[in-house]
Design an enzyme around this catalytic site. Structure first.
Site, mmCIF file in Angstrom:
data_model
loop_
_atom_site.group_PDB
_atom_site.id
_atom_site.type_symbol
_atom_site.label_atom_id
_atom_site.label_comp_id
_atom_site.label_asym_id
_atom_site.label_seq_id
_atom_site.Cartn_x
_atom_site.Cartn_y
_atom_site.Cartn_z
ATOM 1 N N PRO A 1 10.674 -20.181 -4.859
ATOM 2 C CA PRO A 1 9.203 -20.939 -5.166
ATOM 3 C C PRO A 1 8.907 -21.711 -4.135
ATOM 4 O O PRO A 1 9.508 -22.667 -3.608
ATOM 5 C CB PRO A 1 9.650 -21.341 -6.561
ATOM 6 C CG PRO A 1 11.059 -21.678 -6.560
ATOM 7 C CD PRO A 1 11.897 -20.657 -5.809
ATOM 8 N N ASN A 2 7.704 -21.700 -4.097
ATOM 9 C CA ASN A 2 6.609 -22.454 -3.443
ATOM 10 C C ASN A 2 6.882 -22.331 -1.740
ATOM 11 O O ASN A 2 6.312 -22.756 -1.074
ATOM 12 C CB ASN A 2 7.089 -24.125 -3.524
ATOM 13 C CG ASN A 2 6.764 -24.448 -5.195
ATOM 14 O OD1 ASN A 2 5.576 -23.865 -5.572
ATOM 15 N ND2 ASN A 2 7.815 -24.751 -5.785
ATOM 16 N N ARG B 1 2.395 -26.554 2.799
ATOM 17 C CA ARG B 1 3.010 -27.553 1.971
ATOM 18 C C ARG B 1 4.012 -28.512 2.669
ATOM 19 O O ARG B 1 4.870 -28.106 3.440
ATOM 20 C CB ARG B 1 4.034 -26.680 1.090
ATOM 21 C CG ARG B 1 5.133 -27.561 0.390
ATOM 22 C CD ARG B 1 6.212 -26.127 -0.290
ATOM 23 N NE ARG B 1 7.462 -27.227 -1.000
ATOM 24 C CZ ARG B 1 8.308 -26.786 -1.485
ATOM 25 N NH1 ARG B 1 8.888 -25.469 -0.849
ATOM 26 N NH2 ARG B 1 9.396 -27.342 -1.978
ATOM 27 N N TYR C 1 8.527 -29.039 6.110
ATOM 28 C CA TYR C 1 8.774 -27.583 6.298
ATOM 29 C C TYR C 1 8.187 -26.915 7.616
ATOM 30 O O TYR C 1 8.280 -25.828 7.839
ATOM 31 C CB TYR C 1 8.294 -26.842 5.125
ATOM 32 C CG TYR C 1 9.075 -27.364 3.831
ATOM 33 C CD1 TYR C 1 10.363 -27.348 3.793
ATOM 34 C CD2 TYR C 1 8.254 -28.043 2.920
ATOM 35 C CE1 TYR C 1 11.092 -27.720 2.565
ATOM 36 C CE2 TYR C 1 9.124 -28.763 1.795
ATOM 37 C CZ TYR C 1 10.332 -28.246 1.671
ATOM 38 O OH TYR C 1 11.085 -28.845 0.536
ATOM 39 N N ASN D 1 16.684 -18.120 0.887
ATOM 40 C CA ASN D 1 16.419 -19.667 0.664
ATOM 41 C C ASN D 1 16.097 -19.827 -0.644
ATOM 42 O O ASN D 1 15.043 -19.190 -1.121
ATOM 43 C CB ASN D 1 15.170 -20.217 1.602
ATOM 44 C CG ASN D 1 15.070 -21.750 1.344
ATOM 45 O OD1 ASN D 1 15.286 -22.165 0.550
ATOM 46 N ND2 ASN D 1 14.126 -21.898 2.376
ATOM 47 N N ALA E 1 14.023 -24.551 -4.814
ATOM 48 C CA ALA E 1 14.112 -25.310 -5.959
ATOM 49 C C ALA E 1 15.176 -24.767 -6.844
ATOM 50 O O ALA E 1 16.112 -25.614 -7.426
ATOM 51 C CB ALA E 1 12.910 -25.618 -6.568
ATOM 52 N N HIS F 1 18.831 -25.858 -6.877
ATOM 53 C CA HIS F 1 19.429 -27.141 -7.565
ATOM 54 C C HIS F 1 19.749 -27.160 -9.194
ATOM 55 O O HIS F 1 20.251 -27.982 -9.492
ATOM 56 C CB HIS F 1 18.562 -28.357 -7.453
ATOM 57 C CG HIS F 1 18.000 -28.610 -5.845
ATOM 58 N ND1 HIS F 1 19.041 -28.751 -4.868
ATOM 59 C CD2 HIS F 1 16.868 -28.220 -5.364
ATOM 60 C CE1 HIS F 1 18.414 -28.778 -3.935
ATOM 61 N NE2 HIS F 1 17.145 -28.469 -3.953
ATOM 62 N N ASP G 1 24.792 -16.947 -10.705
ATOM 63 C CA ASP G 1 25.547 -15.941 -11.257
ATOM 64 C C ASP G 1 25.455 -14.729 -10.441
ATOM 65 O O ASP G 1 26.092 -13.885 -9.875
ATOM 66 C CB ASP G 1 25.367 -15.626 -12.594
ATOM 67 C CG ASP G 1 26.184 -16.804 -13.370
ATOM 68 O OD1 ASP G 1 27.314 -17.365 -12.911
ATOM 69 O OD2 ASP G 1 25.801 -16.921 -14.767
ATOM 70 N N GLU H 1 22.841 -18.661 2.648
ATOM 71 C CA GLU H 1 21.910 -19.439 1.918
ATOM 72 C C GLU H 1 21.497 -20.512 3.245
ATOM 73 O O GLU H 1 21.990 -21.003 4.068
ATOM 74 C CB GLU H 1 22.706 -20.581 1.018
ATOM 75 C CG GLU H 1 21.583 -21.639 0.397
ATOM 76 C CD GLU H 1 22.636 -22.780 -0.273
ATOM 77 O OE1 GLU H 1 23.992 -22.567 -0.264
ATOM 78 O OE2 GLU H 1 22.007 -23.436 -0.941
ATOM 79 N N HIS I 1 18.162 -23.646 4.119
ATOM 80 C CA HIS I 1 17.229 -24.187 3.897
ATOM 81 C C HIS I 1 16.608 -24.689 5.047
ATOM 82 O O HIS I 1 17.156 -25.040 6.100
ATOM 83 C CB HIS I 1 17.710 -25.603 3.071
ATOM 84 C CG HIS I 1 18.599 -25.039 1.870
ATOM 85 N ND1 HIS I 1 17.825 -24.931 0.837
ATOM 86 C CD2 HIS I 1 19.851 -24.833 1.496
ATOM 87 C CE1 HIS I 1 18.589 -24.335 -0.280
ATOM 88 N NE2 HIS I 1 19.996 -24.375 0.269
ATOM 89 N N SER J 1 14.586 -27.460 5.536
ATOM 90 C CA SER J 1 14.862 -28.928 5.516
ATOM 91 C C SER J 1 16.591 -29.000 5.506
ATOM 92 O O SER J 1 17.162 -28.170 5.251
ATOM 93 C CB SER J 1 14.074 -29.798 4.436
ATOM 94 O OG SER J 1 14.665 -29.617 3.188
ATOM 95 N N ARG K 1 17.693 -35.800 1.813
ATOM 96 C CA ARG K 1 16.408 -36.057 0.765
ATOM 97 C C ARG K 1 16.550 -36.720 -0.472
ATOM 98 O O ARG K 1 17.527 -37.412 -0.797
ATOM 99 C CB ARG K 1 15.628 -34.634 0.772
ATOM 100 C CG ARG K 1 15.224 -34.285 2.318
ATOM 101 C CD ARG K 1 14.496 -32.704 2.158
ATOM 102 N NE ARG K 1 13.273 -33.075 1.526
ATOM 103 C CZ ARG K 1 12.609 -31.856 1.039
ATOM 104 N NH1 ARG K 1 13.150 -30.761 1.166
ATOM 105 N NH2 ARG K 1 11.437 -32.230 0.375
HETATM 106 C C1 DQA Z 1 14.168 -26.151 0.459
HETATM 107 C C2 DQA Z 1 14.964 -27.443 -0.186
HETATM 108 C C3 DQA Z 1 14.479 -27.434 -1.486
HETATM 109 O O1 DQA Z 1 15.364 -28.662 -2.029
HETATM 110 C C4 DQA Z 1 13.214 -27.165 -1.991
HETATM 111 O O2 DQA Z 1 13.229 -27.273 -3.458
HETATM 112 C C5 DQA Z 1 12.396 -26.064 -1.373
HETATM 113 C C6 DQA Z 1 12.805 -25.792 0.060
HETATM 114 C C7 DQA Z 1 14.192 -26.068 2.002
HETATM 115 O O3 DQA Z 1 13.861 -25.159 2.449
HETATM 116 O O4 DQA Z 1 14.359 -26.981 2.778
HETATM 117 O O5 DQA Z 1 11.519 -25.583 -1.934
HETATM 118 O O6 DQA Z 1 15.060 -24.998 0.118
#
Ligand code: DQA
Length: 143
Positions: free
Chosen positions: A5-6, A13, A18, A69, A72, A75, A82, A96, A98, A100, A105
């Site tokens: 998401p996002n 954003r 990012y 990736n 959110a 977390h 699963d 996986e 990320h 950032s 953070r």
């Molecule tokens: C993220 C880090 C996550 O905490 C955050 O919710 C994101 C992006 C990253 O790519 O650094 O949406 O996965």
């Protein structure tokens, strides 16, 4: 390659966190990096947890390695954890990524429910992390 998401809002954003490049640029970069590694890369993004979980099931059924990736979902989504577990249980690489470094953070970002079930995790290197994850996939499928 699965983005949660996002991440469709990359570029606008929190650019200080990012970066200023958008998802279309990431898609183009990843396809090109894949080509140099002999990998056919498809980049997906969804804000919908059920859709992302469905993509894990598809990866298992089609025996496709995954770079994800989880954004959110990282977390708190036990459902995605699963489903991710099913990918590695099937013997498929699951990296996986990320953009950032979540550990540097907010407190809530310091815990990943996904990390315990993946093959490996890359954080804090911007888009370059996706490239390293693809290199890891290319390496792992040759083992
Ligand atoms: C993220 C880090 C996550 O905490 C955050 O919710 C994101 C992006 C990253 O790519 O650094 O949406 O996965």
């Amino acid at each position: 390659m699965v983005n949660g998401p996002n991440l469709g809002r990359l570029g606008v954003r929190e650019p200080d966190v990012y970066g200023r490049q958008d998802l279309a640029t990431l898609r183009k970069d990843c396809v090109a990096w894949g080509q140099t590694l002999g990998l056919e890369v498809e980049v997906r993004q969804s804000d919908d947890e059920a859709e992302v979980i469905g993509w894990m099931h598809q990866a298992v059924d089609e025996k496709t390695p995954v770079v994800m990736n989880p954004a959110a979902f990282t977390h708190y989504s036990y459902g995605l954890a699963d489903a991710a577990h099913m990918v590695t249980d099937a013997g498929l690489p699951l990296m996986e990524v990320h953009i950032s470094n979540p550990s540097a953070r907010d407190q809530f970002r310091r815990h990943s429910v996904i990390s315990p079930v993946v093959t490996g995790t890359i954080t804090g290197l911007g888009f370059f992390g996706y490239r390293l994850a693809l290199e890891a996939v290319a390496h792992l499928i040759q083992q």
